[in-house]
Design an enzyme around this catalytic site. Structure first.
Site, PDB file in Angstrom:
ATOM      1  N   GLY A  98      46.419 -41.613  48.116  1.00  0.00           N
ATOM      2  CA  GLY A  98      46.200 -42.459  46.661  1.00  0.00           C
ATOM      3  C   GLY A  98      47.221 -42.433  45.702  1.00  0.00           C
ATOM      4  O   GLY A  98      47.959 -41.452  45.850  1.00  0.00           O
ATOM      5  N   TYR A 105      41.288 -47.311  33.707  1.00  0.00           N
ATOM      6  CA  TYR A 105      41.056 -46.835  32.558  1.00  0.00           C
ATOM      7  C   TYR A 105      41.738 -46.176  31.668  1.00  0.00           C
ATOM      8  O   TYR A 105      43.209 -46.346  31.976  1.00  0.00           O
ATOM      9  CB  TYR A 105      39.842 -45.751  33.060  1.00  0.00           C
ATOM     10  CG  TYR A 105      40.293 -44.536  33.614  1.00  0.00           C
ATOM     11  CD1 TYR A 105      41.289 -44.415  34.727  1.00  0.00           C
ATOM     12  CD2 TYR A 105      40.030 -43.274  32.966  1.00  0.00           C
ATOM     13  CE1 TYR A 105      41.624 -43.367  35.035  1.00  0.00           C
ATOM     14  CE2 TYR A 105      40.731 -41.919  33.294  1.00  0.00           C
ATOM     15  CZ  TYR A 105      41.489 -42.138  34.510  1.00  0.00           C
ATOM     16  OH  TYR A 105      41.856 -40.987  34.884  1.00  0.00           O
ATOM     17  N   ASP A 122      43.511 -42.709  30.044  1.00  0.00           N
ATOM     18  CA  ASP A 122      43.500 -41.310  30.401  1.00  0.00           C
ATOM     19  C   ASP A 122      44.499 -40.796  29.419  1.00  0.00           C
ATOM     20  O   ASP A 122      45.823 -41.182  29.709  1.00  0.00           O
ATOM     21  CB  ASP A 122      43.813 -41.101  31.782  1.00  0.00           C
ATOM     22  CG  ASP A 122      43.544 -39.709  32.066  1.00  0.00           C
ATOM     23  OD1 ASP A 122      42.828 -39.047  31.376  1.00  0.00           O
ATOM     24  OD2 ASP A 122      44.031 -39.125  33.217  1.00  0.00           O
ATOM     25  N   HIS A 134      47.223 -32.778  45.150  1.00  0.00           N
ATOM     26  CA  HIS A 134      47.611 -33.987  44.205  1.00  0.00           C
ATOM     27  C   HIS A 134      49.146 -33.330  43.445  1.00  0.00           C
ATOM     28  O   HIS A 134      49.106 -32.373  42.822  1.00  0.00           O
ATOM     29  CB  HIS A 134      46.371 -33.277  43.067  1.00  0.00           C
ATOM     30  CG  HIS A 134      46.363 -34.009  41.915  1.00  0.00           C
ATOM     31  ND1 HIS A 134      46.420 -33.151  40.384  1.00  0.00           N
ATOM     32  CD2 HIS A 134      46.503 -35.271  41.387  1.00  0.00           C
ATOM     33  CE1 HIS A 134      46.325 -33.978  39.564  1.00  0.00           C
ATOM     34  NE2 HIS A 134      46.423 -35.294  39.930  1.00  0.00           N
TER      35      HIS A 134
END
Lengths: 58, 486
Positions: free
Chosen positions: B7, B99, B101, B248
């Site tokens: 992702g 969204y 952030d 991540h």
């Protein structure tokens, strides 16, 4: 505007990671759009980056 | 494959050009509110989030981002809307999350199974964001709102592009760190988006390889807004935690070139597979990897000190990883062969003819473009115009963005077909749990009470738990058994 040519598009389609391909092919050496890109660059405000203030993200 | 899901999260730069001091919170909200795409809005399940667990086996009390959020909350008391209103969470029919952030609009791709699928969804994000910019500008009149897919404001503020890899928990974290670090320090050779000037070395004039390299301060850290690491240690797999970690990575750049994104994610995925197979790279360990990030970005031929003895260049490190990957994965499948071939071609061209990279590697595209401009105008790298051109390269506006101009003229390599991009804008990656999420949004948006990467809660009380739904077989099983829900 080579990218709008459907034949060229079809050629390009054959070069992705899960397709039969032999890697990327370079664009045509002649650059008919070079002048228009230069014009686009000349239009950029020289103070654009100075005015561009952001807040810290992740 | 040891990396079943991939992702990408991208925070976009945002500015109102008709205002001296534009409010990023306000502008990001208005951008998200302008979105006309079918979506589930304001239902993100924050209760499912936990960003305080560390992969090194402890839990932190607070993060810099908490303080940032607290500051916004304090500021928000003066605003006529709630914290959740400000976040403007949307989940789209393609399974993506869109969204706000930390004052930047963020597009998080759905979970993807293949590199090509991930790249298509990353580009789909650019399309969706640009579409919202156009809608918002229609409300405002003219084009005062501009968005940029980049990572810096040239004044010390950075925002991220994070690549994520689901990997087996059984791979020892220590092995992961040792095996991955030299690779991450040097992948900017092809993954760097290029940046004019430096925000850490004041007198540097020129183009460095990567936008984020000025902001990497340590090897390991759970933080993302300060003390940014090579490897983020947040332990939040969004999957069964006894089976998986989510790696991540926050050191990457926002690439305009889809080819560069594919090479970055593809090579990283192969190296993760090598490490999962038990491969070790003791000869590649660096004495000072953090300093080397900036060193390589400023000089791609720099000699880097090995931990053992002697020196090595970034290119030699990448060639060693490639050689190991070729031995392990050549001939296994079409996608891995494509990554190996393009990785090799790119490293060979870096060594023998780097000018050939100027149609597909962002820093090389910039180097050629800006050099031509400097020659035509008789200016040098120190001219402030160069930073402005650098910024404008990343502008999403089709009439202004320099990368967009290069695309329109056919001057850069086009990895994806228009059909692939359009499909990713509307539809989720088939065979991933994002397909279930996207289908739920498309067919039952009004029945959704809460939604998250790990599941969907419906207004009738039923819960679709997707925490353990990773393989395509598991996805198919859910789709077959829960037809009434999704």
């Amino acid at each position: 505007m080579e990218m709008n040519d459907p034949l060229r598009r079809e050629e390009k389609k054959e070069t992705g990671p899960d397709r039969d391909d032999s890697g990327p092919s370079s664009p045509e050496p002649s650059r008919p759009g070079k002048d228009s890109l230069l014009k686009r660059m000349k239009k950029v405000d020289p103070k654009q980056s100075e005015k561009y203030k952001q807040r810290t993200g992740q | 494959m040891s990396v079943p899901l991939l992702g990408m999260e991208t925070e976009y730069g945002i500015i109102r050009e008709d205002m001296e001091n534009s409010d990023p919170v306000e502008e990001s909200m208005k951008l998200l509110q302008a979105c006309e795409r079918k979506s589930v809005s304001g239902k993100w399940a924050y209760s499912q989030e936990n960003s305080h667990l560390d992969m090194r086996g402890f839990k932190v009390g607070s993060l810099a981002q908490d303080e940032e959020e607290d500051a916004f909350c304090a500021e928000d008391r003066k605003r006529p809307y709630s914290y959740l209103d400000m976040k403007c969470d949307r989940v789209l029919t393609n399974g993506a999350r869109f969204y706000n952030d930390h004052t930047h609009p963020e597009y998080s791709t759905p979970e993807c199974r293949s590199v090509l699928s991930l790249v298509a969804h990353d580009v789909a994000g650019e399309r969706i964001v640009a579409e919202c910019v156009a809608l918002r500008n229609r409300e405002l009149g003219g084009k005062p709102l501009q968005l940029f897919k980049n990572n810096t404001d040239y004044s010390g503020h950075s925002y991220g592009t994070h690549d994520n890899y689901l990997i087996p928990r059984e791979t020892l974290f220590e092995d992961l760190v040792k095996g991955l670090t030299p690779f991450l320090v040097t992948r900017q050779l092809y993954a760097g988006a290029g940046k004019v000037g430096s925000e850490s070395v004041g007198d540097f004039q020129g183009l460095q390889l990567a936008q984020r390299s000025d902001f990497i301060e340590t090897v390991l850290s759970i933080e993302t807004m300060t003390n940014r690491p090579l490897i983020n240690t947040r332990d939040e797999p969004h999957a069964v935690s006894s089976r998986y970690r989510r790696l991540h990575l926050i050191l990457g750049d926002a690439n305009m070139s889809a080819y560069a994104t594919a090479l970055k994610v593809g090579s990283t995925s192969l190296v993760l597979n090598l490490i999962a197979n038990g491969e070790k790279f003791p000869g590649l360990e660096l004495a000072d990897p953090v300093a080397d990030v900036s060193k390589v970005s400023l000089d791609k031929t720099a000699a880097l000190k090995r931990k053992a003895n002697g020196t090595v260049t970034a290119l030699e490190i990448q060639e060693a990883y490639l050689e190991a990957a070729e031995k392990a994965f050549a001939g296994k499948d079409r996608e891995r062969d494509w990554i190996l071939e393009e990785w090799k071609k790119t490293l060979d061209e870096l060594r023998y003819s780097p000018e050939k990279l100027s149609d597909r590697i962002d820093w090389a595209i910039k180097e050629k473009l800006f050099t031509e401009f400097m020659q035509s105008e008789g200016i040098g790298w120190e001219d402030p115009m160069l930073k402005s051109l650098d910024l404008e390269y990343h502008n999403l506006d089709p009439d202004r963005g320099l990368y967009r101009g290069l695309e329109q003229e056919g001057d850069v390599y086009s990895l994806l077909s228009e059909e692939e991009i359009v499909r990713a804008v509307d539809s989720p990656p088939v065979g991933t749990r994002a397909q279930i999420r996207g289908q739920a949004v498309a067919q039952s948006a009004e029945n959704i009470k809460r939604i998250h990467w790990t599941g969907v809660e419906f207004v009738n009380g039923e819960i679709l738990d997707l925490t353990g739904v990773i393989s395509s077989e598991e996805v198919e099983e859910v789709l077959n058994t829960c037809k009434q829900l999704v």
